[in-house]
Scaffold this active site. Structure first.
Site, mmCIF file in Angstrom:
data_model
loop_
_atom_site.group_PDB
_atom_site.id
_atom_site.type_symbol
_atom_site.label_atom_id
_atom_site.label_comp_id
_atom_site.label_asym_id
_atom_site.label_seq_id
_atom_site.Cartn_x
_atom_site.Cartn_y
_atom_site.Cartn_z
ATOM 1 N N LYS A 186 -15.267 4.140 -1.723
ATOM 2 C CA LYS A 186 -15.114 3.014 -0.789
ATOM 3 C C LYS A 186 -13.607 2.837 -0.602
ATOM 4 O O LYS A 186 -12.896 2.418 -1.512
ATOM 5 C CB LYS A 186 -15.772 1.762 -1.371
ATOM 6 C CG LYS A 186 -15.256 0.417 -0.848
ATOM 7 C CD LYS A 186 -15.325 0.223 0.650
ATOM 8 C CE LYS A 186 -14.842 -1.167 1.063
ATOM 9 N NZ LYS A 186 -13.375 -1.345 1.087
ATOM 10 N N SER A 193 -9.497 -7.275 -7.874
ATOM 11 C CA SER A 193 -9.443 -8.671 -8.323
ATOM 12 C C SER A 193 -10.637 -9.036 -9.213
ATOM 13 O O SER A 193 -11.681 -8.371 -9.195
ATOM 14 C CB SER A 193 -9.441 -9.594 -7.107
ATOM 15 O OG SER A 193 -10.677 -9.499 -6.445
ATOM 16 N N GLY A 244 -13.644 -10.095 -6.835
ATOM 17 C CA GLY A 244 -14.229 -8.916 -6.181
ATOM 18 C C GLY A 244 -14.991 -8.068 -7.190
ATOM 19 O O GLY A 244 -16.136 -7.666 -6.944
ATOM 20 N N GLU A 263 -12.096 -2.638 -13.434
ATOM 21 C CA GLU A 263 -10.801 -2.990 -14.048
ATOM 22 C C GLU A 263 -10.264 -4.135 -13.206
ATOM 23 O O GLU A 263 -9.968 -3.953 -12.030
ATOM 24 C CB GLU A 263 -9.886 -1.769 -14.037
ATOM 25 C CG GLU A 263 -8.708 -1.940 -14.948
ATOM 26 C CD GLU A 263 -7.416 -1.886 -14.193
ATOM 27 O OE1 GLU A 263 -6.840 -2.973 -13.976
ATOM 28 O OE2 GLU A 263 -6.993 -0.792 -13.809
ATOM 29 N N CYS A 303 -1.283 -4.272 -12.489
ATOM 30 C CA CYS A 303 -2.248 -5.015 -13.300
ATOM 31 C C CYS A 303 -1.691 -5.231 -14.703
ATOM 32 O O CYS A 303 -2.178 -6.082 -15.443
ATOM 33 C CB CYS A 303 -3.582 -4.308 -13.339
ATOM 34 S SG CYS A 303 -3.435 -2.569 -13.694
ATOM 35 N N GLU A 361 -3.788 -14.907 -13.869
ATOM 36 C CA GLU A 361 -2.981 -13.881 -13.206
ATOM 37 C C GLU A 361 -2.434 -14.407 -11.878
ATOM 38 O O GLU A 361 -3.147 -15.048 -11.113
ATOM 39 C CB GLU A 361 -3.842 -12.644 -12.936
ATOM 40 C CG GLU A 361 -3.032 -11.468 -12.399
ATOM 41 C CD GLU A 361 -3.892 -10.235 -12.108
ATOM 42 O OE1 GLU A 361 -5.076 -10.395 -11.773
ATOM 43 O OE2 GLU A 361 -3.354 -9.118 -12.204
HETATM 44 P P1 NAP Z 1 -10.098 -6.989 -4.081
HETATM 45 O O1 NAP Z 1 -10.059 -8.062 -3.085
HETATM 46 O O2 NAP Z 1 -10.866 -7.241 -5.317
HETATM 47 O O3 NAP Z 1 -10.708 -5.691 -3.338
HETATM 48 C C1 NAP Z 1 -10.889 -4.456 -4.012
HETATM 49 C C2 NAP Z 1 -11.989 -3.659 -3.333
HETATM 50 O O4 NAP Z 1 -13.256 -4.285 -3.531
HETATM 51 C C3 NAP Z 1 -11.822 -3.547 -1.833
HETATM 52 O O5 NAP Z 1 -12.326 -2.289 -1.412
HETATM 53 C C4 NAP Z 1 -12.711 -4.648 -1.295
HETATM 54 O O6 NAP Z 1 -13.206 -4.372 -0.014
HETATM 55 C C5 NAP Z 1 -13.846 -4.623 -2.297
HETATM 56 N N1 NAP Z 1 -14.477 -5.931 -2.454
HETATM 57 C C6 NAP Z 1 -13.899 -7.052 -2.955
HETATM 58 N N2 NAP Z 1 -14.792 -8.059 -3.006
HETATM 59 C C7 NAP Z 1 -15.952 -7.560 -2.534
HETATM 60 C C8 NAP Z 1 -17.256 -8.109 -2.329
HETATM 61 N N3 NAP Z 1 -17.543 -9.374 -2.662
HETATM 62 N N4 NAP Z 1 -18.211 -7.306 -1.812
HETATM 63 C C9 NAP Z 1 -17.930 -6.028 -1.481
HETATM 64 N N5 NAP Z 1 -16.723 -5.469 -1.646
HETATM 65 C C10 NAP Z 1 -15.744 -6.215 -2.171
HETATM 66 O O7 NAP Z 1 -8.670 -6.534 -4.521
HETATM 67 P P2 NAP Z 1 -7.327 -6.220 -3.698
HETATM 68 O O8 NAP Z 1 -7.481 -6.456 -2.240
HETATM 69 O O9 NAP Z 1 -6.870 -4.897 -4.126
HETATM 70 O O10 NAP Z 1 -6.281 -7.230 -4.296
HETATM 71 C C11 NAP Z 1 -6.472 -8.576 -4.354
HETATM 72 C C12 NAP Z 1 -6.247 -9.020 -5.771
HETATM 73 O O11 NAP Z 1 -6.747 -8.073 -6.725
HETATM 74 C C13 NAP Z 1 -4.807 -9.164 -6.172
HETATM 75 O O12 NAP Z 1 -4.280 -10.385 -5.777
HETATM 76 C C14 NAP Z 1 -4.883 -8.991 -7.677
HETATM 77 O O13 NAP Z 1 -5.164 -10.211 -8.317
HETATM 78 C C15 NAP Z 1 -5.990 -8.083 -7.905
HETATM 79 N N6 NAP Z 1 -5.624 -6.702 -8.221
HETATM 80 C C16 NAP Z 1 -5.777 -6.258 -9.481
HETATM 81 C C17 NAP Z 1 -5.499 -4.937 -9.771
HETATM 82 C C18 NAP Z 1 -5.691 -4.371 -11.121
HETATM 83 O O14 NAP Z 1 -5.204 -3.300 -11.353
HETATM 84 N N7 NAP Z 1 -6.414 -5.004 -12.012
HETATM 85 C C19 NAP Z 1 -5.063 -4.061 -8.792
HETATM 86 C C20 NAP Z 1 -4.921 -4.545 -7.504
HETATM 87 C C21 NAP Z 1 -5.227 -5.868 -7.235
HETATM 88 P P3 NAP Z 1 -12.346 -4.668 1.310
HETATM 89 O O15 NAP Z 1 -11.057 -3.917 1.168
HETATM 90 O O16 NAP Z 1 -13.206 -4.118 2.389
HETATM 91 O O17 NAP Z 1 -12.175 -6.137 1.358
#
Ligand code: NAP
Length: 487
Positions: free
Chosen positions: A153, A209, A212, A232, A269, A356
């Site tokens: 994805k 996140s 997510g 993760e 992260c 975080e």
């Molecule tokens: P994200 O919003 O969790 O998205 C990650 C992936 O999951 C994307 O492909 C997103 O799809 C998908 N997704 C998220 N929620 C979903 C749901 N309810 N249903 C279906 N698919 C879903 O993360 P992000 O955009 O990378 O970053 C936002 C936040 O994530 C940051 O502010 C940070 O806190 C955290 N983050 C953590 C790490 C880590 O290494 N732990 C790394 C990066 C970011 P779409 O793209 O289509 O929305």
């Protein structure tokens, strides 16, 4: 492979999943040498395409070119390291117990156990590492090495780069003789959800996140056939500075900390998000004075708005004050931000303060005694990392290490957590909410075990056994025979 970067249609998704299912059955039967050859072919093709890929990555993520070149090297190094590991065969954990009529609990049958590929894996790519945790990142690499097909994805933050990496890798796989459909990309949030619910997908892997990851973990578990979901998620990565370390190396710790929490504009992260320092030291004053790097663009608008919202929320807290310069900390791009509080405030409101804030921000908390330092360690949620800046003579250190090992996947001593080297002993994981799977790692060669499933063969004749379990050991791999490891 879908060549466009628009949302994947239901019909395209059906074709992708059917092909991934067929490819998985074929790939699982291929030799270690064939799989290794395909991984190396992808690595070579990606290295050769660096001049094409890095500028696209730069445009889509705002990350500097030098960092992206380094990240691509890490990605191809990782592919080659997994290829080497396949030749060794130790990851199969082959165990052979010969039948034994004198076994103390009663006659034992001939029983043999080995790890086998789980089936098609769905990988949710991360936003913050467009190479190393994306289309051909650690999750895809370890799943392909394990013998699984992979559906990625694509992260919505870098669709054009994802398409280019996918095309190059698919061409390399085809030339290396891998089955069609072994690697495919899905675009669009709904497509990711639909794929996760499809019975042909046998595991999910995710970096992103907490909300997510949790939503997708719940979805994976809501299926009639729940599947492992290796998420993760988030981590605060606290750093504990002992009284002796502050006295011996305060200024050095300050400058190293600023470099660590601002690296990559704080979008790691493993960014150290909280620094605990003795109130009696001069470290808070030194942190306030320390010079900070210039503002840097964040990955995309979603990250920028999430970052400023969480920093504003933190600064509204009664027990928090900005530390040092506040100019531009909420601007676009944001200047690095430090805030200050106390350990007693962390203890009083861990949910409000130990959270975080993804971006170039960190919270400094002053403590009154090392007992209080231990109390903070004891109330932590699961973490990817926990760091001690200490001295060898520290009386608090043994208990601090013990408590932190119960909270974090990786415990560091006088180093900084930001870098996560790809090695044999690496552990990138931790109890929830750092991950949804505390028994595994998403970085390092041990990550392959996430996509393997043990199968025991009882009483089978030699010709029906997998090569890894035959007495003559045709694969030349380590086998544990009647309890003793034979290499
Ligand atoms: P994200 O919003 O969790 O998205 C990650 C992936 O999951 C994307 O492909 C997103 O799809 C998908 N997704 C998220 N929620 C979903 C749901 N309810 N249903 C279906 N698919 C879903 O993360 P992000 O955009 O990378 O970053 C936002 C936040 O994530 C940051 O502010 C940070 O806190 C955290 N983050 C953590 C790490 C880590 O290494 N732990 C790394 C990066 C970011 P779409 O793209 O289509 O929305």
């Amino acid at each position: 492979m879908t060549a466009h970067t628009d949302t994947t249609t239901a019909e395209e998704l059906e074709n992708i999943l059917a092909a991934a299912d067929a490819a998985s059955a074929d790939w699982a039967q291929r030799t270690a040498a064939e799989r290794a050859g395909a991984l190396v072919a992808i690595a070579d093709a990606l290295d050769a395409a660096a001049p094409e890929l890095v500028p696209v990555a730069q445009e889509e993520t705002n990350l500097p070119t030098a960092r992206l070149n380094g990240e691509l090297k890490r990605t191809t190094f990782q592919l080659r390291l997994f290829a080497e590991m396949l030749a060794d065969g130790g990851y199969l954990d082959a165990r052979i117990d010969h039948g034994d009529a004198a076994w103390p609990m009663g006659a034992r049958p001939d029983i043999r156990r080995v790890l086998e590929p789980l089936g098609p894996v769905l990988v949710f790519a991360a936003s913050n590492f467009p190479f190393a945790f994306s289309v051909l990142g650690g999750d895809t690499c370890s799943a392909l090495a394990a013998g699984c097909s992979v559906v990625v994805k694509v992260h919505s933050g870098h669709p054009r780069l994802s398409a280019a990496v996918g095309r190059i890798a698919t061409d390399a796989l085809r030339e290396a003789g891998a089955p069609e459909g072994l690697l495919a990309l899905v675009y669009g949030t709904q497509g990711g959800r639909d794929a996760l619910l499809d019975p042909r997908i046998k595991a999910g892997a995710f970096t992103g996140s907490i909300p997510g990851g949790r939503a997708l973990f719940d979805l994976a578990n809501s299926r009639p056939e729940p599947i492992p979901f290796y998420g993760e998620l988030g981590s605060v990565n606290p750093v504990f500075v002992t009284e002796a370390a502050a006295a011996a190396r305060g200024p050095e710790i300050v400058s190293e900390f600023v470099a660590s929490f601002t690296m990559g504009a704080g979008q790691f992260c493993t960014k150290p998000g909280i620094l605990l320092v003795p109130e009696a030291s001069s470290m808070v004053a030194e942190l306030s004075e320390a010079s900070r790097p210039a503002p840097a663009m964040l990955l995309n608008e979603r990250i920028q708005s999430g970052y400023t919202a969480s920093l504003e929320e933190l600064l509204k807290h009664d027990a928090v004050a900005p530390l040092g310069g506040t100019e531009d900390i909420l601007a676009f791009p944001p200047a690095p931000a430090l805030s200050v509080t106390t350990a007693s405030a962390l203890l009083a409101d861990p949910e409000g303060l130990i959270t975080e804030c993804f971006g170039p921000s960190a919270l400094v908390a002053s403590y009154q005694s090392e007992e209080e330092l231990l109390a903070v360690a004891r109330i932590l949620d699961g973490q990817l990392t926990a760091t001690i800046q200490g001295e060898d003579t520290d009386a608090v250190a043994p208990e601090l290490v013990r408590v932190l090992a119960g909270k974090a996947g990786r415990v560091l001593w006088n180093q900084w957590p930001t870098g996560v080297s790809v090695t044999y002993a690496q552990q990138h994981g931790g109890p929830y909410p750092a991950t949804t799977a505390p028994t595994s790692t998403s970085v390092g060669t041990a990550s392959i075990s996430r996509f393997l499933r043990p199968v025991a063969y009882q009483g089978l004749p030699a010709h029906l056994l997998p090569g890894a379990l035959r007495d003559e050991n045709p694969l030349g791999i380590p086998q544990r025979v009647n309890g003793a490891l034979a290499i």
